[in-house]
Scaffold this active site. Sequence first.
Site, PDB file in Angstrom:
ATOM      1  N   HIS A  48      32.371 -16.575   1.789  1.00  0.00           N
ATOM      2  CA  HIS A  48      33.010 -16.010   0.486  1.00  0.00           C
ATOM      3  C   HIS A  48      34.070 -16.981   0.090  1.00  0.00           C
ATOM      4  O   HIS A  48      34.550 -17.938   1.010  1.00  0.00           O
ATOM      5  CB  HIS A  48      33.609 -14.678   0.793  1.00  0.00           C
ATOM      6  CG  HIS A  48      32.721 -13.700   1.043  1.00  0.00           C
ATOM      7  ND1 HIS A  48      32.726 -12.905   2.174  1.00  0.00           N
ATOM      8  CD2 HIS A  48      31.476 -13.216   0.373  1.00  0.00           C
ATOM      9  CE1 HIS A  48      31.610 -11.976   2.036  1.00  0.00           C
ATOM     10  NE2 HIS A  48      31.127 -12.050   0.964  1.00  0.00           N
ATOM     11  N   ASP A  51      36.869 -16.439   1.913  1.00  0.00           N
ATOM     12  CA  ASP A  51      37.069 -17.048   3.557  1.00  0.00           C
ATOM     13  C   ASP A  51      37.217 -18.668   3.682  1.00  0.00           C
ATOM     14  O   ASP A  51      37.742 -18.975   4.631  1.00  0.00           O
ATOM     15  CB  ASP A  51      35.408 -16.807   3.902  1.00  0.00           C
ATOM     16  CG  ASP A  51      34.930 -15.338   3.859  1.00  0.00           C
ATOM     17  OD1 ASP A  51      35.722 -14.479   4.313  1.00  0.00           O
ATOM     18  OD2 ASP A  51      33.738 -15.045   3.743  1.00  0.00           O
TER      19      ASP A  51
HETATM   20  C1  XLS Z   1      27.363  -6.590   1.626  1.00  0.00           C
HETATM   21  C2  XLS Z   1      26.663  -7.944   1.314  1.00  0.00           C
HETATM   22  C3  XLS Z   1      27.589  -9.031   1.611  1.00  0.00           C
HETATM   23  C4  XLS Z   1      27.057 -10.326   0.887  1.00  0.00           C
HETATM   24  C5  XLS Z   1      27.898 -11.510   0.787  1.00  0.00           C
HETATM   25  O1  XLS Z   1      26.630  -5.526   1.571  1.00  0.00           O
HETATM   26  O2  XLS Z   1      25.718  -8.051   2.339  1.00  0.00           O
HETATM   27  O3  XLS Z   1      28.045  -9.186   3.135  1.00  0.00           O
HETATM   28  O4  XLS Z   1      25.998 -10.822   1.922  1.00  0.00           O
HETATM   29  O5  XLS Z   1      28.501 -11.386  -0.103  1.00  0.00           O
END
Ligand code: XLS
Length: 344
Positions: A48, A51
Amino acid sequence: MSRFKYSAGPWNVNTGADSYGPATRDEIPLEEKIKKFAELGFSAVQFHDDDAVPNINDLSEGDIKNEARKLKAVLDKYNMAAEFVAPRLWFNPRTADGGYMSSSNQDREYAMWRSYRSIDIANELGCDLIVLWLAREGTLCAESKSPIWATKRLVESIDKMLEYDKKIRIAIEPKPNEPIDRSLCGTIGHALAISAATIDPSRVGGNVESAHAVLAGLDATNEMGFALAFDKLFTVHLNDQNSIRFDQDKVFGVENLRSSFNQIKLLCENDYGKNGEYVGLDVKAMRTTKNEDRYKHLENSLKIAKALEDKAMRFDYEFQKKCVENRDFEALEMYVMNLLMGLV
Ligand code: XLS
Ligand code: MG
């Protein structure tokens, strides 16, 4: 030996906190996670934006790039690539009513700011993929916004990203609900329709997550196959899910082994990865998991995925052909069961 390159995200190793209770495990510094991912056999890390660059909201554009450059050095140290950057548009008070589809002009501008910064970070990390998990894009109160207006805002926002950077590619990660009540982009079909409406459909595809497909009441393999049919499967999020309830992000294969096998088989048959795509995992440890076991769910997902790769390699296509010719799907199904049970 695996035929794929696998990736994982730092959020896959979390503290166990949920909406009903506090953390059950300690926080781990990012570098330690990256080091451990490398040891476990992952080739890339999913990020992210925050992150990669914590406190992103408090930093200038220049500082954000500097921080990203520092992270790139850490990735290089462990010989790890960055797979994608995803703007985390669901945490900030300014995205309470969504990001790209927020009813507030200012909040939509903030969502774009985060998206542009995510692109800047991706460039610093040497990757060209932005994942959009549209967490709050839809409605909590059905009458609060027009679905037509909101859908057009999403296309417009993606167009702006495509214009901002002529090389960046976007993968929409559809999910039908949670945290939003009613998503406006719940399946890969929606994602591809959005793609087709943008200024450069070749740079807009999807990220199919197994659990999200289950939540939509759909089959993850067919969702992936639909995207593959149009060369639009830019990445995947393998995990598992016990039916239609809260998003569980379980270890890949533990609920729907046959479906997980078919997902891997599909990827193998279509030479997924030939354009550099990673097989991403998006799995969560159970809340009960102790500190010392906090990477086990990732390790187990990887083991299961690789074991299913072996099964897919051994799949008897001659036998399948015969069964299809004879319309003997009972025999074909039993063969798959035997294969998965280790009886053939
Ligand atoms: C949540 C999502 C998240 C995405 C990334 O449900 O899977 O983890 O993969 O933003
Ligand atoms: Mg995901």
